[in-house]
Motif scaffolding. Sequence first.
Motif, PDB file in Angstrom:
ATOM      1  N   PHE A   8      -2.084   0.831   2.855  1.00  0.00           N
ATOM      2  CA  PHE A   8      -3.429   1.353   3.747  1.00  0.00           C
ATOM      3  C   PHE A   8      -3.081   2.797   3.960  1.00  0.00           C
ATOM      4  O   PHE A   8      -4.354   4.063   4.372  1.00  0.00           O
ATOM      5  CB  PHE A   8      -4.258   0.569   4.697  1.00  0.00           C
ATOM      6  CG  PHE A   8      -4.793  -0.678   4.226  1.00  0.00           C
ATOM      7  CD1 PHE A   8      -5.197  -0.527   3.313  1.00  0.00           C
ATOM      8  CD2 PHE A   8      -4.064  -2.012   4.866  1.00  0.00           C
ATOM      9  CE1 PHE A   8      -5.964  -1.866   2.820  1.00  0.00           C
ATOM     10  CE2 PHE A   8      -4.517  -3.182   4.984  1.00  0.00           C
ATOM     11  CZ  PHE A   8      -5.575  -3.311   3.228  1.00  0.00           C
ATOM     12  N   THR A   9      -1.926   2.973   3.640  1.00  0.00           N
ATOM     13  CA  THR A   9      -1.710   4.930   3.564  1.00  0.00           C
ATOM     14  C   THR A   9      -1.950   5.029   2.054  1.00  0.00           C
ATOM     15  O   THR A   9      -1.117   6.998   2.267  1.00  0.00           O
ATOM     16  CB  THR A   9      -0.423   5.189   4.494  1.00  0.00           C
ATOM     17  OG1 THR A   9       0.506   5.188   3.999  1.00  0.00           O
ATOM     18  CG2 THR A   9      -0.190   4.528   5.801  1.00  0.00           C
ATOM     19  N   ASP A  48      -4.592  10.592   5.304  1.00  0.00           N
ATOM     20  CA  ASP A  48      -4.488   8.862   4.772  1.00  0.00           C
ATOM     21  C   ASP A  48      -3.626   8.917   4.781  1.00  0.00           C
ATOM     22  O   ASP A  48      -2.683   7.331   4.502  1.00  0.00           O
ATOM     23  CB  ASP A  48      -3.831   9.548   3.597  1.00  0.00           C
ATOM     24  CG  ASP A  48      -2.684  10.024   3.015  1.00  0.00           C
ATOM     25  OD1 ASP A  48      -2.406  11.175   2.027  1.00  0.00           O
ATOM     26  OD2 ASP A  48      -2.405  10.614   4.060  1.00  0.00           O
ATOM     27  N   SER A  57      -3.369  -2.957  12.458  1.00  0.00           N
ATOM     28  CA  SER A  57      -4.277  -2.965  11.778  1.00  0.00           C
ATOM     29  C   SER A  57      -5.254  -4.146  12.526  1.00  0.00           C
ATOM     30  O   SER A  57      -5.251  -5.136  12.666  1.00  0.00           O
ATOM     31  CB  SER A  57      -3.859  -2.881  10.325  1.00  0.00           C
ATOM     32  OG  SER A  57      -5.410  -3.709   9.772  1.00  0.00           O
ATOM     33  N   TRP A 150     -11.296  -0.835  11.533  1.00  0.00           N
ATOM     34  CA  TRP A 150     -11.882  -0.846  10.513  1.00  0.00           C
ATOM     35  C   TRP A 150     -13.189  -1.598  10.725  1.00  0.00           C
ATOM     36  O   TRP A 150     -13.195  -2.424  11.283  1.00  0.00           O
ATOM     37  CB  TRP A 150     -11.209  -2.077  10.110  1.00  0.00           C
ATOM     38  CG  TRP A 150      -9.220  -1.482   9.446  1.00  0.00           C
ATOM     39  CD1 TRP A 150      -8.418  -2.104   9.986  1.00  0.00           C
ATOM     40  CD2 TRP A 150      -8.967  -0.278   8.754  1.00  0.00           C
ATOM     41  NE1 TRP A 150      -6.973  -1.514   9.407  1.00  0.00           N
ATOM     42  CE2 TRP A 150      -7.321  -0.778   8.121  1.00  0.00           C
ATOM     43  CE3 TRP A 150      -9.900   0.514   8.042  1.00  0.00           C
ATOM     44  CZ2 TRP A 150      -6.824   0.565   8.024  1.00  0.00           C
ATOM     45  CZ3 TRP A 150      -8.631   2.112   7.208  1.00  0.00           C
ATOM     46  CH2 TRP A 150      -7.663   1.470   6.907  1.00  0.00           C
ATOM     47  N   THR A 217      -9.096   6.858   4.373  1.00  0.00           N
ATOM     48  CA  THR A 217      -9.197   5.821   5.454  1.00  0.00           C
ATOM     49  C   THR A 217     -10.349   6.125   6.692  1.00  0.00           C
ATOM     50  O   THR A 217     -10.664   5.077   7.285  1.00  0.00           O
ATOM     51  CB  THR A 217      -7.787   5.715   6.022  1.00  0.00           C
ATOM     52  OG1 THR A 217      -7.760   6.904   7.311  1.00  0.00           O
ATOM     53  CG2 THR A 217      -6.599   5.398   5.435  1.00  0.00           C
TER      54      THR A 217
END
Length: 233
Positions: A8-9, A48, A57, A150, A217
């Motif tokens: 996810f980076t 990012d 996360s 998120w 992100t």
Amino acid sequence: MGVFGCDFTDPAVFENGFPHRTFTGIRRDCPVAWHTPRDGAWHTPRDDDPGGVGFWSIASYGATVALLDAEGQRVDHDGQLAERLWSSITLELARSPIDVSGLDDDRAARVAAHEFARWCTPTASVSWTLRADYELGGHRISTGESVTCWLASANRDESVFGRTAMDLDLRRFPNPHLAWRDAPPDALADVTQRLVEFARSGDRFELVAEPTWIRSTSQTALLEAPVRRVGGR
């Protein structure tokens, strides 16, 4: 990356907007999990790469709310919140046969604005460094570690929004989404007013080319939305 199956980076993960299908599995299998740093990640965090050296996360609604509340963490929205959301709404209206005829009423438009906000979630995530230790989802998360909640994933959590969590329902009420958490009230009023005006106009939006998303992100935002408004009357 670890248990996620993707990094996810990597900005490419967000090339087509927020990867909702990926997060459906993450909410089920690893709603709270450690995202390992990418190769050579001892560097300054940036948009990012939320953690820089790895981060927790948080993908589920319950864990997100629990952590935000426990930390007293605010969601920082930029001054373009309403504009970014409206761009996403026009794209959705151009792509899908959505009946907006009933949105000429202020209350109905406000309900729809909340649902569009849930669906689009312009502020996709919030990241920060924890100020205390927590037990969350069977994991011990320590002071000083980085977390990314998120919001866009939490807003599609089936445990809160039911079997229609992945559906756009402009009559959804109640709607305890997190997209408007800490947002200025005039942003919601702005979007509501635009929806009323659009419904009363009888116009429609038409997609003239494929959109381009900002690979971020933290934001769900369009870099280019090739949509035109077509008069319906």
